[in-house]
Scaffold this motif. Structure first.
Motif, PDB file in Angstrom:
ATOM      1  N   THR A 136       0.829  -1.202   0.000  1.00 21.52           N
ATOM      2  CA  THR A 136       0.000   0.000   0.000  1.00 21.52           C
ATOM      3  C   THR A 136       0.865   1.255   0.000  1.00 21.52           C
ATOM      4  N   GLU A 137       2.011   1.192   0.637  1.00 16.55           N
ATOM      5  CA  GLU A 137       2.927   2.339   0.641  1.00 16.55           C
ATOM      6  C   GLU A 137       3.424   2.626  -0.772  1.00 16.55           C
ATOM      7  N   GLU A 138       3.871   1.577  -1.475  1.00 16.99           N
ATOM      8  CA  GLU A 138       4.339   1.751  -2.848  1.00 16.99           C
ATOM      9  C   GLU A 138       3.209   2.231  -3.756  1.00 16.99           C
ATOM     10  N   ALA A 139       2.025   1.677  -3.571  1.00 17.31           N
ATOM     11  CA  ALA A 139       0.873   2.076  -4.381  1.00 17.31           C
ATOM     12  C   ALA A 139       0.549   3.544  -4.156  1.00 17.31           C
ATOM     13  N   GLY A 140       0.592   3.984  -2.913  1.00 14.93           N
ATOM     14  CA  GLY A 140       0.325   5.378  -2.605  1.00 14.93           C
ATOM     15  C   GLY A 140       1.303   6.315  -3.285  1.00 14.93           C
ATOM     16  N   GLU A 141       2.581   5.947  -3.243  1.00 15.73           N
ATOM     17  CA  GLU A 141       3.611   6.758  -3.891  1.00 15.73           C
ATOM     18  C   GLU A 141       3.439   6.746  -5.405  1.00 15.73           C
ATOM     19  N   THR A 142       3.133   5.590  -5.956  1.00 15.16           N
ATOM     20  CA  THR A 142       2.979   5.441  -7.405  1.00 15.16           C
ATOM     21  C   THR A 142       1.744   6.178  -7.917  1.00 15.16           C
ATOM     22  N   TRP A 143       0.654   6.061  -7.192  1.00 12.53           N
ATOM     23  CA  TRP A 143      -0.627   6.596  -7.650  1.00 12.53           C
ATOM     24  C   TRP A 143      -0.952   7.985  -7.110  1.00 12.53           C
TER      25      TRP A 143
ATOM     26  N   ILE B  88      -5.521   3.942  -0.122  1.00 10.38           N
ATOM     27  CA  ILE B  88      -5.216   2.678  -0.801  1.00 10.38           C
ATOM     28  C   ILE B  88      -5.816   1.515  -0.018  1.00 10.38           C
ATOM     29  N   LYS B  89      -5.678   1.528   1.300  1.00 11.38           N
ATOM     30  CA  LYS B  89      -6.233   0.452   2.129  1.00 11.38           C
ATOM     31  C   LYS B  89      -7.749   0.386   1.995  1.00 11.38           C
ATOM     32  N   ARG B  90      -8.410   1.541   1.925  1.00 15.34           N
ATOM     33  CA  ARG B  90      -9.871   1.551   1.742  1.00 15.34           C
ATOM     34  C   ARG B  90     -10.247   0.988   0.376  1.00 15.34           C
ATOM     35  N   LEU B  91      -9.470   1.317  -0.652  1.00 14.27           N
ATOM     36  CA  LEU B  91      -9.721   0.766  -1.985  1.00 14.27           C
ATOM     37  C   LEU B  91      -9.555  -0.754  -1.986  1.00 14.27           C
ATOM     38  N   CYS B  92      -8.557  -1.232  -1.258  1.00  8.36           N
ATOM     39  CA  CYS B  92      -8.338  -2.678  -1.139  1.00  8.36           C
ATOM     40  C   CYS B  92      -9.519  -3.341  -0.436  1.00  8.36           C
ATOM     41  N   SER B  93      -9.911  -2.785   0.696  1.00  4.94           N
ATOM     42  CA  SER B  93     -10.996  -3.363   1.486  1.00  4.94           C
ATOM     43  C   SER B  93     -12.312  -3.409   0.727  1.00  4.94           C
ATOM     44  N   SER B  94     -12.545  -2.400  -0.091  1.00  7.70           N
ATOM     45  CA  SER B  94     -13.819  -2.319  -0.818  1.00  7.70           C
ATOM     46  C   SER B  94     -13.793  -3.091  -2.137  1.00  7.70           C
ATOM     47  N   GLY B  95     -12.626  -3.632  -2.515  1.00  6.24           N
ATOM     48  CA  GLY B  95     -12.534  -4.394  -3.753  1.00  6.24           C
ATOM     49  C   GLY B  95     -12.420  -3.539  -4.999  1.00  6.24           C
TER      50      GLY B  95
ATOM     51  N   LEU C 291      -1.410  -6.611  -0.467  1.00  2.85           N
ATOM     52  CA  LEU C 291      -0.523  -6.714  -1.622  1.00  2.85           C
ATOM     53  C   LEU C 291      -1.361  -6.447  -2.867  1.00  2.85           C
ATOM     54  N   LEU C 292      -0.903  -5.526  -3.688  1.00  2.00           N
ATOM     55  CA  LEU C 292      -1.651  -5.102  -4.862  1.00  2.00           C
ATOM     56  C   LEU C 292      -0.952  -5.509  -6.142  1.00  2.00           C
ATOM     57  N   PHE C 293      -1.740  -5.818  -7.159  1.00  2.00           N
ATOM     58  CA  PHE C 293      -1.206  -6.121  -8.477  1.00  2.00           C
ATOM     59  C   PHE C 293      -0.702  -4.819  -9.091  1.00  2.00           C
ATOM     60  N   ARG C 294       0.579  -4.766  -9.424  1.00  2.00           N
ATOM     61  CA  ARG C 294       1.235  -3.547  -9.879  1.00  2.00           C
ATOM     62  C   ARG C 294       0.718  -3.062 -11.238  1.00  2.00           C
TER      63      ARG C 294
ATOM     64  N   ASP D  62      -4.714  -0.320 -13.448  1.00  2.00           N
ATOM     65  CA  ASP D  62      -4.881   1.109 -13.672  1.00  2.00           C
ATOM     66  C   ASP D  62      -4.861   1.879 -12.362  1.00  2.00           C
ATOM     67  N   ASN D  63      -4.385   3.105 -12.436  1.00  2.00           N
ATOM     68  CA  ASN D  63      -4.377   4.001 -11.295  1.00  2.00           C
ATOM     69  C   ASN D  63      -5.822   4.353 -10.945  1.00  2.00           C
TER      70      ASN D  63
END
Length: 71
Positions: free
Chosen positions: A20-27, A34-41, A53-56, A59-60
């Motif tokens: 989620t840290e990398e995703a936040g920096e990337t996006w 990011i964690k809320r997006l993960c939890s909500s699917g 863990l997110l699929f790199r 889409d952003n």
């Protein structure tokens, strides 16, 4: 499989995922968002223990939300 093959396979897997840290920096989003997006699917992610863990290669979601008028 020998040790080198296993390590190569693991390296390939690690290149395809991000935290989620990398995703936040990337996006350009906060880690909490990011964690809320993960939890909500809303993003492709799996939770292992306390870690998302997110699929790199997805889409952003920030760009997707803007085109849909969400953010």
């Amino acid at each position: 499989m020998n040790k080198e093959q296993i390590e190569a396979e693991m390296d390939d897997i690690m290149r395809r995922i991000m935290t989620t840290e990398e995703a936040g920096e990337t996006w350009g989003l906060s880690q909490d968002r990011i964690k809320r997006l993960c939890s909500s699917g809303q993003v492709v992610a799996v939770k292992r223990g306390k870690t998302w863990l997110l699929f790199r290669e997805q889409d952003n979601p920030k760009q997707r939300d803007r085109t849909q008028g969400v953010l």
